[in-house]
Each structure stands twice: as structure tokens, then as C-alpha cells.
Scaffold this motif. Structure first.
Motif, short mmCIF file in Angstrom:
data_model
loop_
_atom_site.label_atom_id
_atom_site.label_comp_id
_atom_site.label_asym_id
_atom_site.label_seq_id
_atom_site.Cartn_x
_atom_site.Cartn_y
_atom_site.Cartn_z
N PHE A 221 0.98 -1.23 0.01
CA PHE A 221 0.03 0.08 -0.06
C PHE A 221 1.08 1.03 0.03
CE2 PHE A 221 -2.54 3.45 2.14
CZ PHE A 221 -3.77 3.38 1.23
N ASP A 222 0.52 2.32 -0.65
CA ASP A 222 1.18 3.49 -0.81
C ASP A 222 0.35 4.66 -0.94
OD1 ASP A 222 3.30 5.31 -0.80
OD2 ASP A 222 4.37 4.59 -2.53
N ILE A 223 0.43 5.94 -0.48
CA ILE A 223 -0.12 6.95 -0.77
C ILE A 223 0.75 7.86 -1.46
CG2 ILE A 223 -1.47 8.84 0.45
CD1 ILE A 223 -1.60 7.27 2.79
N LEU A 224 -0.02 8.42 -2.66
CA LEU A 224 1.09 9.18 -3.73
C LEU A 224 0.16 10.60 -3.90
CD1 LEU A 224 1.60 6.51 -6.31
CD2 LEU A 224 3.01 6.93 -4.58
N GLN A 225 0.65 11.41 -4.43
CA GLN A 225 0.41 12.59 -4.99
C GLN A 225 -0.09 12.49 -6.41
OE1 GLN A 225 -0.22 14.79 -2.38
NE2 GLN A 225 -0.63 16.86 -3.42
N ASN A 226 -1.27 12.83 -6.90
CA ASN A 226 -1.65 12.65 -8.15
C ASN A 226 -1.20 13.70 -9.01
OD1 ASN A 226 -3.72 14.31 -7.90
ND2 ASN A 226 -5.23 12.49 -7.93
#
Length: 249
Positions: A221-226
Motif C-alpha cells: 500500500f502506498d499514498i501518492l500525490q496525483n
């Protein structure tokens, strides 16, 4: 020797008493949980919604009938399925139910796009991991937008991975919270009720914990900036595991 035997006997009795106390506390906690659950019986709610849909149909309230059917399907997915995992196809259908309900609430403020490029939708995934991510995008990512909110769900596969992303064009994800979430080990995220930011609730912690346990991989799982400055949640699942996973977790 008699004195030592007496001490051991006393220690064993104390251990048995402590064990019984722990068992009683566990039973009491379980009783409390069941009492709370019984107050909102999901089967009762499901049947009530179906009845409401039938009444709406009889009264020619087609829009209301469709809405109640979607809500009923959303609950049916959760109360009639056994086990902790499901198929990707079922998870995507649950998203359709949920987004329909949210569109009725938010109207033109919410736009949803789904781009599925997977040949196999029978892959097994942990149950209820996509809906909390979509909910987070709608409730938090788009909360400051008056109009034009977009949530995009993509599912694609290559030779090595199944990659699922859920993104929005909202305010983005706070870096401090992102670091806190992603710095955790593969172990479940426990005892976070006191130090987690209240606005993001328990949903993200729950999803990340279950994904890490299910796939034994902290990088799943990862949280990115789109590209639209909003948040992007990414689930990257090794395809080798998906091929082998034929049993429930």
C-alpha cells in the motif's frame, strides 16, 4: 522442599485465578460487542430496505426504488458473504453500489470514473479494502470543493503485479499523516485510537493493516500525490501470490 512446593502451589493457583479473570474480561467484552451489534441488526436493516423498495415501486417512485435497491445491495454484500476475502469483481460491484448512493447525496459535486484493464476479475483480495479508500476521497479529499469533484478508480495488471489506484482531485493527503501510516511495520496497526487524526477515522488504518497481513508485504500500500494535486491510494499486489491464492484468509 515443602516450603518451595507451597510457593509453587500458590503461584499456580494465582496463575489460574489470573487466567480466569482474563477469560471473564474477554467474555464480558464479547457480550458488550454482541449487545451493540444486536441493536442494529444488519439483516433487519436489509429486509426493511427491500420492503421500502417494493413500496416505492408500487407507488411508481422509480428513483426512490432504485436508490433503496442500491443501498440494500450494499448491505447484502457485507452480511451474506463469509470469510475475510472476496473476488476483485465483487469488490468493484460494491464500489458501484456505494458511489450510486454518494451521487444521490452529493449530486453534481461528485463525478466517478472507473477504468478496468484486467483480464481476470476473479483474483481474491481482502474484503472491504476499496470502499473505505473511495469514501476517504469523497469525505476528505473533496470536502472543500463546491463542484467538480472527481474520483477515479483504476485497475490494471502487468506480468508481475495487479495495480489498483483510487485518486481524487481534491486537497491532497497531509504529509505528516502519510508518513505516520507508511512508516509502520508489517504488523497490524494497533492502539492507534489516541494518536491518529480523528478526521481520517479508522478506515485507512484498518485497510492498511489487513492488506499488510494478507500479503505479508509492507509495500503493498502506498499514498501518492496525483497529477491533479489530489490524493492517490495505490495497492500493488504481487501477481504470483494472486495465482496461488485460492483459499480464504
Amino acid at each position: 522442599r515443602e516450603y518451595i512446593d507451597t510457593i509453587w502451589e500458590k503461584a499456580e493457583k494465582e496463575n489460574e485465578l489470573r487466567k480466569k479473570e482474563m477469560e471473564m474480561a474477554s467474555l464480558y467484552k464479547d457480550a458488550q460487542l454482541k449487545a451493540l451489534q444486536s441493536q442494529i441488526n444488519p439483516h433487519f436493516l436489509f429486509n426493511t430496505l427491500n420492503t421500502g423498495a417494493q413500496l416505492a415501486m408500487l407507488e411508481d417512485a422509480d428513483k426512490t426504488s432504485t436508490f433503496l435497491e442500491q443501498v440494500a445491495d450494499f448491505f447484502r454484500h457485507n452480511i451474506q458473504q463469509n470469510g475475510s476475502d472476496t473476488t476483485l469483481d465483487d469488490e468493484l460491484k460494491l464500489i458501484d453500489n456505494y458511489v450510486y448512493i454518494m451521487k444521490m447525496r452529493f449530486g453534481s459535486k461528485l463525478s466517478f470514473e472507473k477504468q478496468i484493464d484486467c483480464q481476470n476479475l476473479a483474483y481474491r483480495v481482502p474484503r472491504m479494502v476499496l470502499q473505505p479508500l473511495v469514501e476517504n476521497c469523497i469525505r476528505h479529499g473533496l470536502k472543500n470543493l463546491e463542484d467538480g469533484g472527481i474520483v477515479v478508480l483504476k485497475a490494471a495488471e502487468n506480468q508481475e503485479n495487479l495495480i489498483i489506484t483510487i485518486s481524487d482531485n481534491g486537497t491532497g493527503f497531509p504529509e505528516e499523516i502519510r508518513q505516520q501510516l507508511l512508516s509502520e511495520t508489517i504488523e497490524p496497526l494497533q492502539n492507534k485510537e489516541d494518536d491518529k487524526p480523528a478526521e481520517h477515522g479508522v478506515g485507512l488504518y484498518n485497510v492498511i493493516s489487513r492488506l499488510r497481513l494478507y500479503y505479508s508485504d509492507s509495500g503493498v500500500f502506498d499514498i501518492l500525490q496525483n497529477e491533479n494535486d489530489g490524493a492517490c491510494f495505490q495497492i500493488k499486489i504481487p501477481k504470483a501470490f494472486l495465482k496461488e491464492n485460492n483459499t480464504e484468509f
